[in-house]
Design an enzyme around this catalytic site. Structure first.
Site, PDB file in Angstrom:
ATOM      1  CG  ASP A 185     -30.788  13.910  15.201  1.00 18.60           C
ATOM      2  OD1 ASP A 185     -31.965  14.464  15.166  1.00 18.60           O
ATOM      3  OD2 ASP A 185     -29.884  14.834  15.504  1.00 18.60           O
ATOM      4  CD  GLU A 245     -33.919  14.341  11.124  1.00 18.77           C
ATOM      5  OE1 GLU A 245     -34.661  15.647  11.190  1.00 18.77           O
ATOM      6  OE2 GLU A 245     -32.822  14.477  11.479  1.00 18.77           O
TER       7      GLU A 245
HETATM    8  C1  NOJ Z   1     -32.984  16.771  13.935  1.00 22.73           C
HETATM    9  C2  NOJ Z   1     -33.961  16.843  14.923  1.00 22.73           C
HETATM   10  O1  NOJ Z   1     -35.342  16.227  14.544  1.00 22.73           O
HETATM   11  C3  NOJ Z   1     -34.055  18.303  15.308  1.00 22.73           C
HETATM   12  O2  NOJ Z   1     -35.227  18.500  16.359  1.00 22.73           O
HETATM   13  C4  NOJ Z   1     -32.576  18.601  15.861  1.00 22.73           C
HETATM   14  O3  NOJ Z   1     -32.814  20.001  16.346  1.00 22.73           O
HETATM   15  C5  NOJ Z   1     -31.467  18.478  15.032  1.00 22.73           C
HETATM   16  N1  NOJ Z   1     -31.715  17.103  14.312  1.00 22.73           N
HETATM   17  C6  NOJ Z   1     -30.394  18.308  15.693  1.00 22.73           C
HETATM   18  O4  NOJ Z   1     -30.070  17.393  16.321  1.00 22.73           O
END
Ligand code: NOJ
Length: 437
Positions: A185, A245
């Protein structure tokens, strides 16, 4: 060419809150996911990415973790996870866990017991803003701490070796419990500029745009040191899958293969205008930018962005499915897109997402299994789509011409050509080229 499971197959994202409730509290859980594994097997996906199910006060629905090695009671127990992993593996399915290394919940014991794990300043040191809007520095006692997201999500200091060691232990814990891979993430945020320089202003930003994009995040994202952390992740997880991500331009995105990331998530189809010309140009550009040996990947939907069926012109879902599942590289599907689930208008009194500007509730509504709403026996945490009596898995399973059946056929067919090279036949951009097998 010998392909690994994640090159041959497809990844399916499950948002556990919304997939299947098993204990009538209106919230999906791990036992519910286990119950629905036969559906995913039938559909023909290979890896299941589970959004966070760890202990959390749920300020950001699980992306605010207060204990990385426990399951939140709303989702079950570690034993429920073990049972899920066992059953998934019995069916030949792999589990990809969401790893949230950038920040914890403010309620994580570390925040009080190990304040040195976080980023502090005596006074607000710069102009950095939060991804969810507002300042990225919040007061605590007589100091300020940095948070890339909510004030309830303080950022960890990845320059601190104790933070690294503790967070690598989290990976080891879930590897020992059968994880086949991790989706990392907020990876581009992981390390911030050590001199804490101001981010430059974005001159094209206008009043009413996303407040976060008023600045270019040059000193808060995509810092060179992020790749050192990825090397540590790789060394810790062996040959398990690592997905990152990374919302980045193509040339920066592909730089992340170097440190051992298998799939730097390619989100460009989410933002490219939906015309044949623009899409073809994107594909061409991406294929052309990939370093030797890098395996491509494509994403058409996730829990943070408007749903495919609502984003595209009406009736384009079939073309989108065909594109996603015939492009070279690993596709990631978002739950419900295979039946054409749409963004659901949520009445103001039921909105729960803390991100005001980009409210994500409409894309997180319960999976539409059948006309009777068998997601839950209780009131669901978010309302069902008004079309769920018509748009659902049960109805589309019976119909050979349905979107669901198209996904299933495409998922089966792509196993036969997953190792084929990419070649431009006509138009689309610059020079046609052939990538070697
Ligand atoms: C990316 C995640 O996909 C999202 O849902 C989240 O709010 C943020 N990172 C913070 O962790």
């Amino acid at each position: 060419m010998e392909l690994t499971w994640w090159q041959r197959g497809a990844i399916y994202q499950v948002y556990p809150r919304s997939f299947q409730d098993s204990n009538a509290d209106g919230v999906g859980d791990l036992a519910g996911v286990r119950r629905r594994l036969p559906y995913l097997k039938w559909l023909g996906v290979d890896g299941i990415w589970l959004s966070p199910f760890y202990r959390s006060p749920m300020a950001d629905f699980g992306y605010d973790v207060s204990d990385h090695t426990d399951v939140d009671p709303r989702f079950g127990t570690v034993e429920d996870f073990d049972a899920l992993a066992q059953e998934a593996h019995r069916l030949g399915l792999k589990l990809i866990l969401d790893y949230v290394p950038n920040h914890t919940s403010i309620e994580h014991p570390w925040f009080t017991e190990h304040p040195e794990y976080y980023l502090w300043a005596d006074a607000v040191p710069n102009n950095w803003v939060s991804n969810f809007g507002g300042p990225a520095w919040s007061p605590h006692g007589d100091r300020f701490y940095y948070h890339a997201y909510l004030p309830e999500q303080p950022d960890l200091d990845w320059r601190n070796p104790d933070v690294r060691a503790a967070m690598l232990d989290v990976l080891r814990f879930w590897c020992d419990h059968g994880a086949d891979g991790f989706r990392i993430d907020a990876l581009r945020q992981l390390i911030k500029d050590d001199q804490r320089r101001d981010n430059p202003a974005n001159p094209s930003w206008q009043e009413g745009d996303d407040p976060y994009s008023a600045l270019f995040p040059d000193f808060t994202t995509d810092r060179p040191e992020v790749q050192d952390a990825i090397r540590d992740f790789r060394a810790t997880v062996g040959d398990r899958l690592l997905v990152g991500e990374l919302y980045l331009p193509i040339e920066r995105l592909v730089a992340y293969y170097a440190s051992g990331l298998d799939l730097p998530s390619n989100f460009h189809l989410l933002s490219t205008p939906w015309t044949a010309h623009d899409v073809a140009e994107l594909i061409e550009r991406y294929e052309g930018a990939l370093p030797d040996g890098a395996w491509p990947n494509w994403v058409l939907g996730n829990h943070d962005r408007p749903r495919l069926a609502s984003r595209l012109p009406p009736g384009h879902e079939r073309a989108a499915a065909t594109l996603l599942l015939t492009l070279r590289g690993t596709p990631t599907l978002y739950y419900g897109d295979e039946i054409g689930m749409r963004d659901v208008a949520i009445p103001p009194e039921r909105r729960v997402d803390p991100w005001v500007f980009g409210n994500r509730d409409p894309v997180r509504t319960p999976m539409q299994w059948d006309a009777s709403g068998s997601f839950t026996d209780a009131e669901p945490w978010l309302p069902f789509a008004p079309d769920h009596a018509r748009v659902n898995v049960e109805a589309q399973r019976e119909d050979p011409g349905s979107l669901l059946q198209l996904y299933r056929r495409l998922l089966a067919a792509r196993r036969g050509f997953a190792d084929a090279p990419y070649r431009t036949l006509s138009g689309g951009g610059q020079r046609p080229h052939l990538r070697p097998r």
